[in-house]
Design a protein around this motif. Structure first.
Motif, PDB file in Angstrom:
ATOM      1  N   VAL A   1       6.438  -7.179  -0.634  1.00  0.00           N
ATOM      2  CA  VAL A   1       7.337  -6.307   0.115  1.00  0.00           C
ATOM      3  C   VAL A   1       6.698  -5.896   1.429  1.00  0.00           C
ATOM      4  CG1 VAL A   1       8.448  -5.369  -1.942  1.00  0.00           C
ATOM      5  CG2 VAL A   1       6.443  -4.225  -0.982  1.00  0.00           C
ATOM      6  N   VAL A   2       7.516  -5.387   2.304  1.00  0.00           N
ATOM      7  CA  VAL A   2       7.063  -4.867   3.583  1.00  0.00           C
ATOM      8  C   VAL A   2       7.434  -3.393   3.640  1.00  0.00           C
ATOM      9  CG1 VAL A   2       7.483  -4.929   6.055  1.00  0.00           C
ATOM     10  CG2 VAL A   2       7.212  -7.062   4.786  1.00  0.00           C
ATOM     11  N   LEU A   3       6.495  -2.560   4.032  1.00  0.00           N
ATOM     12  CA  LEU A   3       6.769  -1.126   4.144  1.00  0.00           C
ATOM     13  C   LEU A   3       6.502  -0.658   5.563  1.00  0.00           C
ATOM     14  CD1 LEU A   3       4.876   0.170   0.950  1.00  0.00           C
ATOM     15  CD2 LEU A   3       7.354  -0.156   1.183  1.00  0.00           C
ATOM     16  N   GLU A   4       7.338   0.253   6.029  1.00  0.00           N
ATOM     17  CA  GLU A   4       7.076   0.887   7.319  1.00  0.00           C
ATOM     18  C   GLU A   4       6.295   2.153   7.021  1.00  0.00           C
ATOM     19  OE1 GLU A   4       7.995  -0.452  10.169  1.00  0.00           O
ATOM     20  OE2 GLU A   4       9.446  -1.961   9.470  1.00  0.00           O
ATOM     21  N   ALA A   5       5.135   2.306   7.636  1.00  0.00           N
ATOM     22  CA  ALA A   5       4.286   3.452   7.312  1.00  0.00           C
ATOM     23  C   ALA A   5       3.738   4.094   8.582  1.00  0.00           C
ATOM     24  CB  ALA A   5       3.133   3.006   6.416  1.00  0.00           C
ATOM     25  N   ARG A   6       3.090   5.253   8.390  1.00  0.00           N
ATOM     26  CA  ARG A   6       2.542   5.972   9.528  1.00  0.00           C
ATOM     27  C   ARG A   6       1.117   6.407   9.192  1.00  0.00           C
ATOM     28  NH1 ARG A   6       3.128  11.156  11.719  1.00  0.00           N
ATOM     29  NH2 ARG A   6       4.036  11.871   9.772  1.00  0.00           N
ATOM     30  N   VAL A   7       0.244   6.302  10.157  1.00  0.00           N
ATOM     31  CA  VAL A   7      -1.140   6.704   9.944  1.00  0.00           C
ATOM     32  C   VAL A   7      -1.195   8.229   9.987  1.00  0.00           C
ATOM     33  CG1 VAL A   7      -3.511   6.486  10.760  1.00  0.00           C
ATOM     34  CG2 VAL A   7      -1.860   4.632  11.161  1.00  0.00           C
ATOM     35  N   VAL A   8      -1.720   8.866   8.906  1.00  0.00           N
ATOM     36  CA  VAL A   8      -1.709  10.332   8.895  1.00  0.00           C
ATOM     37  C   VAL A   8      -3.101  10.940   8.776  1.00  0.00           C
ATOM     38  CG1 VAL A   8       0.620  10.631   8.028  1.00  0.00           C
ATOM     39  CG2 VAL A   8      -1.247  10.287   6.414  1.00  0.00           C
ATOM     40  N   GLU A   9      -4.069  10.161   8.341  1.00  0.00           N
ATOM     41  CA  GLU A   9      -5.379  10.757   8.115  1.00  0.00           C
ATOM     42  C   GLU A   9      -6.431   9.662   8.188  1.00  0.00           C
ATOM     43  OE1 GLU A   9      -5.637  12.639   4.260  1.00  0.00           O
ATOM     44  OE2 GLU A   9      -7.828  12.794   4.385  1.00  0.00           O
ATOM     45  N   LYS A  10      -7.631  10.064   8.644  1.00  0.00           N
ATOM     46  CA  LYS A  10      -8.712   9.073   8.675  1.00  0.00           C
ATOM     47  C   LYS A  10      -9.915   9.624   7.943  1.00  0.00           C
ATOM     48  CE  LYS A  10      -9.256   6.925  12.687  1.00  0.00           C
ATOM     49  NZ  LYS A  10      -8.912   5.829  13.624  1.00  0.00           N
ATOM     50  N   ASP A  11     -10.545   8.774   7.189  1.00  0.00           N
ATOM     51  CA  ASP A  11     -11.765   9.168   6.514  1.00  0.00           C
ATOM     52  C   ASP A  11     -12.886   8.412   7.212  1.00  0.00           C
ATOM     53  OD1 ASP A  11     -13.827   9.807   4.880  1.00  0.00           O
ATOM     54  OD2 ASP A  11     -12.798   9.303   2.999  1.00  0.00           O
ATOM     55  N   GLU A  12     -13.362   9.031   8.308  1.00  0.00           N
ATOM     56  CA  GLU A  12     -14.276   8.324   9.202  1.00  0.00           C
ATOM     57  C   GLU A  12     -15.529   7.780   8.501  1.00  0.00           C
ATOM     58  OE1 GLU A  12     -13.786   7.931  12.635  1.00  0.00           O
ATOM     59  OE2 GLU A  12     -12.156   9.334  13.081  1.00  0.00           O
ATOM     60  N   PRO A  13     -16.244   8.609   7.690  1.00  0.00           N
ATOM     61  CA  PRO A  13     -17.486   8.090   7.096  1.00  0.00           C
ATOM     62  C   PRO A  13     -17.261   6.821   6.281  1.00  0.00           C
ATOM     63  CG  PRO A  13     -17.248  10.446   6.681  1.00  0.00           C
ATOM     64  CD  PRO A  13     -15.970   9.993   7.298  1.00  0.00           C
ATOM     65  N   TRP A  14     -16.078   6.694   5.687  1.00  0.00           N
ATOM     66  CA  TRP A  14     -15.827   5.533   4.844  1.00  0.00           C
ATOM     67  C   TRP A  14     -14.953   4.475   5.521  1.00  0.00           C
ATOM     68  CZ3 TRP A  14     -19.131   5.372   1.109  1.00  0.00           C
ATOM     69  CH2 TRP A  14     -19.628   6.572   0.567  1.00  0.00           C
ATOM     70  N   HIS A  15     -14.652   4.713   6.785  1.00  0.00           N
ATOM     71  CA  HIS A  15     -13.853   3.747   7.565  1.00  0.00           C
ATOM     72  C   HIS A  15     -12.515   3.447   6.910  1.00  0.00           C
ATOM     73  CE1 HIS A  15     -17.464   3.180   9.911  1.00  0.00           C
ATOM     74  NE2 HIS A  15     -18.123   2.941   8.781  1.00  0.00           N
ATOM     75  N   LEU A  16     -11.900   4.490   6.407  1.00  0.00           N
ATOM     76  CA  LEU A  16     -10.594   4.290   5.769  1.00  0.00           C
ATOM     77  C   LEU A  16      -9.523   5.105   6.500  1.00  0.00           C
ATOM     78  CD1 LEU A  16     -11.646   4.510   2.018  1.00  0.00           C
ATOM     79  CD2 LEU A  16     -10.909   2.460   3.250  1.00  0.00           C
TER      80      LEU A  16
ATOM     81  N   VAL B   1       3.200  -2.624   6.910  1.00  0.00           N
ATOM     82  CA  VAL B   1       2.236  -3.204   5.973  1.00  0.00           C
ATOM     83  C   VAL B   1       2.951  -4.105   4.991  1.00  0.00           C
ATOM     84  CG1 VAL B   1       0.606  -1.282   6.110  1.00  0.00           C
ATOM     85  CG2 VAL B   1       2.388  -1.256   4.365  1.00  0.00           C
ATOM     86  N   ARG B   2       2.207  -5.077   4.527  1.00  0.00           N
ATOM     87  CA  ARG B   2       2.782  -6.016   3.580  1.00  0.00           C
ATOM     88  C   ARG B   2       1.955  -5.965   2.313  1.00  0.00           C
ATOM     89  NH1 ARG B   2       2.808 -12.258   4.063  1.00  0.00           N
ATOM     90  NH2 ARG B   2       4.386 -12.790   2.530  1.00  0.00           N
ATOM     91  N   ILE B   3       2.622  -5.822   1.198  1.00  0.00           N
ATOM     92  CA  ILE B   3       1.918  -5.778  -0.077  1.00  0.00           C
ATOM     93  C   ILE B   3       2.458  -6.903  -0.947  1.00  0.00           C
ATOM     94  CG2 ILE B   3       1.406  -4.393  -2.114  1.00  0.00           C
ATOM     95  CD1 ILE B   3       1.868  -1.912  -0.317  1.00  0.00           C
TER      96      ILE B   3
END
Lengths: 357, 222
Positions: free
Chosen positions: A235-250, A275-277
């Motif tokens: 599937v394909v999902l439309e998503a939005r970046v809301v948070e970053k976990d800098e130390p873990w590069h996520l 994104v595609r899952i």
């Protein structure tokens, strides 16, 4: 009726006949998806008027073909990008770009500068086509089709003749077309990757017939179709970046109904991403697993089950709020865990592919 | 000039005939070549064969039929008489007409090959960019077939220079009207003027060699 592309064609081909009756949105990118030889290129050629067959075609209320009329290709306000760039070898890049503009009888809404800038070919203007790389040639071909300010842009597997590196060179430009211009695009492709990344709407063709059509996310999640997508069901999902976990590069992405952690590829907060899952990257667990390396455990409800290509496997469609995911599992584990429609469980998402660069 | 006045006149007439023929052929033969290259019609075979006929037919046969046709009793002859035009046989115009038919394959065939080599794609591209059929022909087909045009023009011209049998049949041997270089050489030999025949033959030999050399070099470049 305005806002629609209505296309009805009947045309005998070698082993089957093209028989379609489509009503497509006159906006965004519509993928004509199917295996090679499914009739998708022929359909595109019919829409361009390069094939003359029985049918009806109207674009945004303008009739291009019906029982009496057949508007010849050169009078249709369209742009066409062929699989091979097919630049005129006797003209420079600039000559190629202006060939169509000089002949346009309509208002030119796209400036030449805009087309050149969108495709990043400003430094190539004086060159002859044989002095360009394959990727550059295809970018010029796309700019040439855009420069006529088409009311409809037809693209016939514009990336198929290119190697992977060149494909990745061009995809961002295609995304810009989608984001920055209001020109509806019909995009022929047999590549699930390209479709997932670019399309808003999809028509699945098989042996000359449209076996499914609709908005991309919905259509991809239909369980009667994944078989045709084979290994690439997903599937394909439309998503939005809301948070970053800098130390873990996520980075955390929110999509309607849930959230996902993914590798941070330099995403900025607030950015919209696609994104595609893939179904094969989603497994199911009846309880919330604590001792697992998988980062994404999403509560979901089983909506439906369907057979997959191989008899050992089945596909499950999972409901997560307004969104859906697909999971591929073996028939045996489905039996062992008693997975059935209505069951609430956890989807374990092992891998998420960001489709925007 | 080392050539006698009659020889010079014959050479100039030859050049005029070949030039006229080539220009007419470019105008008339190009559409035929285009049609042959693009058509899917059943008629392609028969028309192609008729166009190629002069390559295998003895020039005297072609000349003979033309004479029948163009002479005062022939169909075309009677028509031109009825229209008040002098018969074409034994005139420069008649000779030009015969040369056009005789040299047609040498223009049409290379052009047809050149047009076929272009393929459908560039023309389809042009039509998606708003070019109509005639526009497509002049702005895409002609430039892409330019080396075919060059070869075809040179071959048609030089083949007309070398024509002999058809001229004798349809043009006779009239100074300034139909006595071209090849006929003049024949006359010289007939009159045992071997030195003069030699000069004129030498001019044609050098000309023909140069033409073929230029075509060869051009092809290598293209």
């Amino acid at each position: 009726m305005t806002g629609l592309i209505k296309a009805r064609f009947t045309m005998p081909l070698d082993t089957f006949s093209l028989e379609v009756d489509l009503s497509l949105p006159h906006q965004g990118i519509t993928a004509l998806f199917g295996h090679s030889g499914s009739g998708k290129t022929t359909l595109l050629r019919c829409i361009a008027g390069l094939e003359h067959t029985e049918g009806f075609l109207s674009v945004n209320g303008e009739v291009w073909q019906d029982g009496k009329r057949f508007l010849p290709t050169h009078q249709r306000p369209l742009g066409y990008v062929f699989q091979e760039a097919s630049l005129f070898p006797h003209l420079s890049v600039l000559g190629n770009l202006t060939y169509g503009r000089k002949r346009s009888r309509r208002e030119l809404r796209v400036s030449l500068d805009k087309a050149v800038e969108l495709l990043g070919i400003g430094s190539l203007m004086d060159r002859k086509p044989d002095k360009l790389s394959g990727g550059e040639r295809q970018r010029v071909a796309i700019a040439r089709a855009l420069a006529v300010s088409p009311r409809l842009l037809l693209m016939d597997e514009p990336l198929a003749a290119l190697d992977l590196t060149r494909k990745h060179e061009i995809l961002p430009y295609l995304e810009r077309l989608h984001d920055e211009l209001e020109i509806p695009i019909l995009y022929v492709s047999h590549s699930p990757d390209e479709v997932a990344r670019l399309a808003d709407h999809i028509v699945v063709l098989q042996e000359g017939r449209a076996v499914a059509q609709g908005p991309l996310a919905e259509t991809l999640a239909r369980l009667d179709l994944p078989i045709r997508l084979g290994e690439d069901a997903g599937v394909v999902l439309e998503a939005r970046v809301v948070e970053k976990d800098e130390p873990w590069h996520l980075a955390r992405l929110d999509f309607p109904g849930g959230q996902l952690w993914t590798r941070d590829t330099g995403l900025s907060i607030g950015k919209h991403v696609r994104v595609r899952i893939l179904a094969r990257d989603v497994s199911l667990a009846l309880v919330h697993q604590e001792h697992t390396s998988i980062q994404n455990l999403i509560p979901a409800t089983v909506e439906a089950l369907a057979p997959d290509e191989h008899p050992a496997q089945i596909l499950a469609r999972l409901r997560i709020g307004p969104s859906v995911l697909m999971a591929r599992l073996t028939e045996r584990s489905a039996h062992a865990l008693d997975i059935r429609p209505g069951l609430e469980l956890f989807a374990q998402v092992k891998s998420v592919a960001l489709l925007d660069s | 000039m080392f050539l006698a006045e009659g020889d010079l006149q014959a050479l100039l007439l030859t050049a005029k005939l070949a030039g006229t023929t080539t220009v007419i052929l470019l105008a008339v033969g190009t559409p035929v070549a285009w049609w042959l290259a693009r058509t899917k019609s059943w008629w392609k075979g028969p028309v192609g064969a008729v166009v190629a006929l002069p390559m295998v037919l003895p020039p005297s046969v072609l000349g003979f039929y033309l004479l029948l046709l163009l002479g005062p009793q022939g169909m075309v002859g009677r028509l031109t008489q009825w229209l008040g035009i002098t018969p074409l046989a034994f005139t420069f115009r008649g000779l030009a007409l015969a040369s056009v038919l005789y040299s047609a394959p040498f223009l049409i065939q290379p052009l047809q090959t050149a047009f076929e080599a272009i393929g459908d794609r560039p023309l389809e591209v042009a039509s998606t960019l708003g070019a109509g059929p005639i526009d497509r022909f002049f702005t895409v087909a002609v430039p892409l077939a330019r080396s075919g045009f060059f070869t075809a023009t040179v071959l048609a011209f030089s083949h007309t220079v070398g024509e002999f049998g058809v001229v004798l049949m349809i043009g006779g041997n009239l100074p300034g009207i139909s006595r071209v270089a090849s006929v003049q050489i024949y006359d010289h030999v007939d009159a045992m003027e071997l030195a003069q025949a030699n000069q004129l033959a030498g001019v044609l030999l050098v000309f023909s060699f140069l033409v073929l050399l230029v075509v060869h070099l051009w092809r290598k470049k293209a």
